[in-house]
Design a protein around this motif. Sequence first.
Motif, PDB file in Angstrom:
ATOM      1  N   ILE B 100      16.642 -29.062 -50.225  1.00 17.61           N
ATOM      2  CA  ILE B 100      17.030 -27.764 -49.665  1.00 17.61           C
ATOM      3  C   ILE B 100      15.808 -26.913 -49.318  1.00 17.61           C
ATOM      4  O   ILE B 100      14.694 -27.186 -49.746  1.00 17.61           O
ATOM      5  CB  ILE B 100      17.882 -26.949 -50.672  1.00 17.61           C
ATOM      6  CG1 ILE B 100      17.156 -26.880 -52.022  1.00 17.61           C
ATOM      7  CG2 ILE B 100      19.269 -27.520 -50.821  1.00 17.61           C
ATOM      8  CD1 ILE B 100      17.742 -25.891 -53.001  1.00 17.61           C
ATOM      9  N   GLU B 101      16.090 -25.859 -48.570  1.00 18.92           N
ATOM     10  CA  GLU B 101      15.072 -24.919 -48.157  1.00 18.92           C
ATOM     11  C   GLU B 101      15.128 -23.665 -49.046  1.00 18.92           C
ATOM     12  O   GLU B 101      14.251 -22.818 -48.990  1.00 18.92           O
ATOM     13  CB  GLU B 101      15.411 -24.551 -46.702  1.00 18.92           C
ATOM     14  CG  GLU B 101      14.347 -23.952 -45.869  1.00 18.92           C
ATOM     15  CD  GLU B 101      13.097 -24.779 -45.789  1.00 18.92           C
ATOM     16  OE1 GLU B 101      13.115 -25.987 -46.081  1.00 18.92           O
ATOM     17  OE2 GLU B 101      12.062 -24.180 -45.447  1.00 18.92           O
ATOM     18  N   GLY B 102      16.172 -23.584 -49.832  1.00 22.98           N
ATOM     19  CA  GLY B 102      16.316 -22.425 -50.699  1.00 22.98           C
ATOM     20  C   GLY B 102      17.757 -22.240 -51.130  1.00 22.98           C
ATOM     21  O   GLY B 102      18.549 -23.185 -51.090  1.00 22.98           O
ATOM     22  N   LEU B 103      18.073 -21.004 -51.475  1.00 22.22           N
ATOM     23  CA  LEU B 103      19.365 -20.707 -52.085  1.00 22.22           C
ATOM     24  C   LEU B 103      20.161 -19.729 -51.232  1.00 22.22           C
ATOM     25  O   LEU B 103      19.603 -18.778 -50.683  1.00 22.22           O
ATOM     26  CB  LEU B 103      19.109 -20.086 -53.473  1.00 22.22           C
ATOM     27  CG  LEU B 103      20.305 -19.534 -54.246  1.00 22.22           C
ATOM     28  CD1 LEU B 103      21.246 -20.657 -54.664  1.00 22.22           C
ATOM     29  CD2 LEU B 103      19.826 -18.765 -55.484  1.00 22.22           C
ATOM     30  N   PHE B 104      21.456 -19.993 -51.115  1.00 25.49           N
ATOM     31  CA  PHE B 104      22.371 -19.006 -50.550  1.00 25.49           C
ATOM     32  C   PHE B 104      23.337 -18.647 -51.661  1.00 25.49           C
ATOM     33  O   PHE B 104      24.133 -19.491 -52.076  1.00 25.49           O
ATOM     34  CB  PHE B 104      23.120 -19.594 -49.357  1.00 25.49           C
ATOM     35  CG  PHE B 104      24.196 -18.682 -48.819  1.00 25.49           C
ATOM     36  CD1 PHE B 104      23.955 -17.898 -47.711  1.00 25.49           C
ATOM     37  CD2 PHE B 104      25.437 -18.617 -49.431  1.00 25.49           C
ATOM     38  CE1 PHE B 104      24.938 -17.058 -47.224  1.00 25.49           C
ATOM     39  CE2 PHE B 104      26.421 -17.769 -48.943  1.00 25.49           C
ATOM     40  CZ  PHE B 104      26.168 -16.983 -47.834  1.00 25.49           C
ATOM     41  N   LEU B 105      23.253 -17.441 -52.155  1.00 24.41           N
ATOM     42  CA  LEU B 105      24.058 -17.090 -53.311  1.00 24.41           C
ATOM     43  C   LEU B 105      25.043 -15.981 -52.974  1.00 24.41           C
ATOM     44  O   LEU B 105      24.666 -14.905 -52.513  1.00 24.41           O
ATOM     45  CB  LEU B 105      23.148 -16.646 -54.465  1.00 24.41           C
ATOM     46  CG  LEU B 105      23.825 -16.401 -55.808  1.00 24.41           C
ATOM     47  CD1 LEU B 105      24.550 -17.650 -56.300  1.00 24.41           C
ATOM     48  CD2 LEU B 105      22.801 -15.942 -56.845  1.00 24.41           C
ATOM     49  N   SER B 106      26.296 -16.292 -53.200  1.00 19.66           N
ATOM     50  CA  SER B 106      27.342 -15.322 -52.985  1.00 19.66           C
ATOM     51  C   SER B 106      28.192 -15.306 -54.247  1.00 19.66           C
ATOM     52  O   SER B 106      27.921 -16.055 -55.192  1.00 19.66           O
ATOM     53  CB  SER B 106      28.157 -15.729 -51.763  1.00 19.66           C
ATOM     54  OG  SER B 106      29.210 -14.819 -51.560  1.00 19.66           O
ATOM     55  N   SER B 107      29.222 -14.510 -54.256  1.00 20.91           N
ATOM     56  CA  SER B 107      30.052 -14.500 -55.456  1.00 20.91           C
ATOM     57  C   SER B 107      31.386 -13.851 -55.192  1.00 20.91           C
ATOM     58  O   SER B 107      31.518 -12.978 -54.339  1.00 20.91           O
ATOM     59  CB  SER B 107      29.336 -13.734 -56.579  1.00 20.91           C
ATOM     60  OG  SER B 107      30.115 -13.810 -57.757  1.00 20.91           O
ATOM     61  N   GLY B 108      32.381 -14.302 -55.938  1.00 20.64           N
ATOM     62  CA  GLY B 108      33.622 -13.543 -56.009  1.00 20.64           C
ATOM     63  C   GLY B 108      33.298 -12.292 -56.815  1.00 20.64           C
ATOM     64  O   GLY B 108      32.241 -12.211 -57.451  1.00 20.64           O
TER      65      GLY B 108
END
Lengths: 277, 436
Positions: B100-108
Amino acid sequence: MFKTTALAYTYDGSFEGLLCCVFESYEWKETPLAIHSLEEGQGLLLESKWIETDSVKADRVLRSIPLKISPEAEELVRLGFWSNAMDKEMLLLNFLYLGFTHGRRVMNMLADDTVSALNKAVQQLRREGHHYLGFVRFSVYGPVMAAVIEPRGYILPVIEDHFCDRFQNESFMIYDKTHGMALLHQPGRQAIIPLQEWIPPEPDEAEAAYRRLWQGFYNAIGIKERKNDRLRASLMPKRYWKQLPEMNGNAPALPALPARQEQTARRLKSGRPRKLQ
Amino acid sequence: MMEKLEILTASAKYDVACTSSGASRSGQPGSLGNAVSMGICHSFAADGRCISLLKVLMTNGCIYDCAYCVNRKSNPTRRAAFTPEEIANLTMQFYRRNYIEGLFLSSGIMRSPDYTTEQLIAALELLRNVYNFRGYIHVKAIPGADDVLLSRLGLLADRMSVNIELPSQESLNRLAPDKSKQSILKPMGLIKNKITENSSDLVKYKHTPRFAPAGQSTQMIIGATPDTDYQILNLTEGLYKKYGLKRIFYSAYTPVVEDSLLPALDTKPPLLREHRLYQADWLLRFYGFEAKELLDEAAPNFNPLLDPKCSWAINHREQFPVEINRAPYETLLRVPGIGVRSAQRILKARRAGSLDFYALKKLGVVLKRAQFFITCKGKPLEGLKVGEHTLLRSLMSGQELAKFQQPEVEQLSFFDDSYMAALPEAGRAATFGKGV
Ligand code: SF4
């Protein structure tokens, strides 16, 4: 223009060697019908002339490129040499003829057959290089990491800086199986060296676990209502799949560097054109 | 761990913001990673979408009940949550292997918008300050969270986004009763201001930490509501101008829950429509088009058979043909079959001598489309015949259609009357050039 002779040149396959073919052609004012590297053997029908690699001659040709054409032309020639274009040697020779005739203007002659073919080849090499920024897969074992790639063009020098910058603190190797070369990096040093064969050892447990997690992630991220195998295959051609764990490839694990290779790895990165075996 | 990862990936998969582009940061001794502004795809999912980030939710539990969302409170689904430590570790391990190139962080939204934001901050702080991670991070701003928290989050991330989700307030009211236009636009405005403020600080003080250096983006769901392409494109244009967004992503709605307000569960996602919107978005960002040039109240939706640029050209025949050897860059860009790269190549190659059709081909111009709209040294392509339907047939890209082929499109015959009617006076397009 020079007279065309019913001759093929044969050289050792190195960049310097090719520059010597250019030198030879200018010295004798002759254009060969083909240029073969030692490795690919000679054409059947043509008489061939062996061109000895001579670093003094090669240097003269190389230095004249930025002077008489432009610095960008030098880069184009280097990259063109790393590409896997058919008859790349003749392509480069023809490009240099044009360049030495027209000067820096040649870089704008995009509609010329030779210039256009060379640009295409270089574009393809760059594209493949860019692909590999993403498609290299390292396996981690303890303090070292290793990856195997099988590119068509010789892209190690194209991706070298990217990976050395990204993993400054890591010791890693990227082994190019197609060309029998490897990029080695340890903090503070890097080199591209010949490496005929290297078989990745089995992954240890932690490594295998992360590969499985990655596969799990890969499978979970696709949306089945949008499944589109053709689109995927056009964006990620099958020839890359073998080395991708998510496509069930067998990526390598432990890069047990033999002592001798480790020594060679210490050779500092040099700015000179590397010999490609 | 595997189960968690699968659940929290599956619940994040409908988010489209996959790109890692826009941030540039070199590596550094003692830390891991860099960021490359052009973006790097590391893999492609079975649906053909690029994977460049570890895209997961912190948790898929949510106190809200948005009708279109798998994670809505009332949807009986398996729930899971990552700890900040787990997120950070997984990111590091995947990054080292170059997955990966990094993180995509989301959340409920768990408990409250503030609590959720604190969790996101905790994960990012671990990555940045404990593991010294210099790779790319895209984080979701949670609508309704405190400004101070959002500001802290933005300093840890490369890009921040708030999803618009639905193109109009009306649709939002119907499908996302817990959200309002205001709750979405407020953080968007905050992020924009922070970015502007930050860039002037950067001029003043060299070591100011950067706030979301890759800018902000958003996403809209397409096809869950009756909004037209024209409405969507106008909104898009407004967002680029007002909020300085870097990217807007469109997501063809895939039915995930049964709901009387939504298309039936067996509805196919409108992929071709999504594709047309991306093409139009591209025309706004890189080709100098305005939304009102591409669509209007009378014809508010894109033609499935023609890309937006071809449609525009057909409706503006008075601006053609264009002389390749003289036309300025902006004009070249408006010719179907000429993209940014080929336009640049034309400019460059023109300096070395004048160009003919054969030369254009080598420069990467798609003559099949461009031929009807250009002249070289004052002359159209020799032997060019523009009969009744040849023009249209040549402009339609069969390949492109095939890629997004779906029942609704398949059923159309290529020259279905209703779509022919949508192309006013197509036959007359043949009046320029020499052919007829
Ligand atoms: S707030 Fe977000 S996660 Fe929660 S239901 Fe709405 S869209 Fe889904």
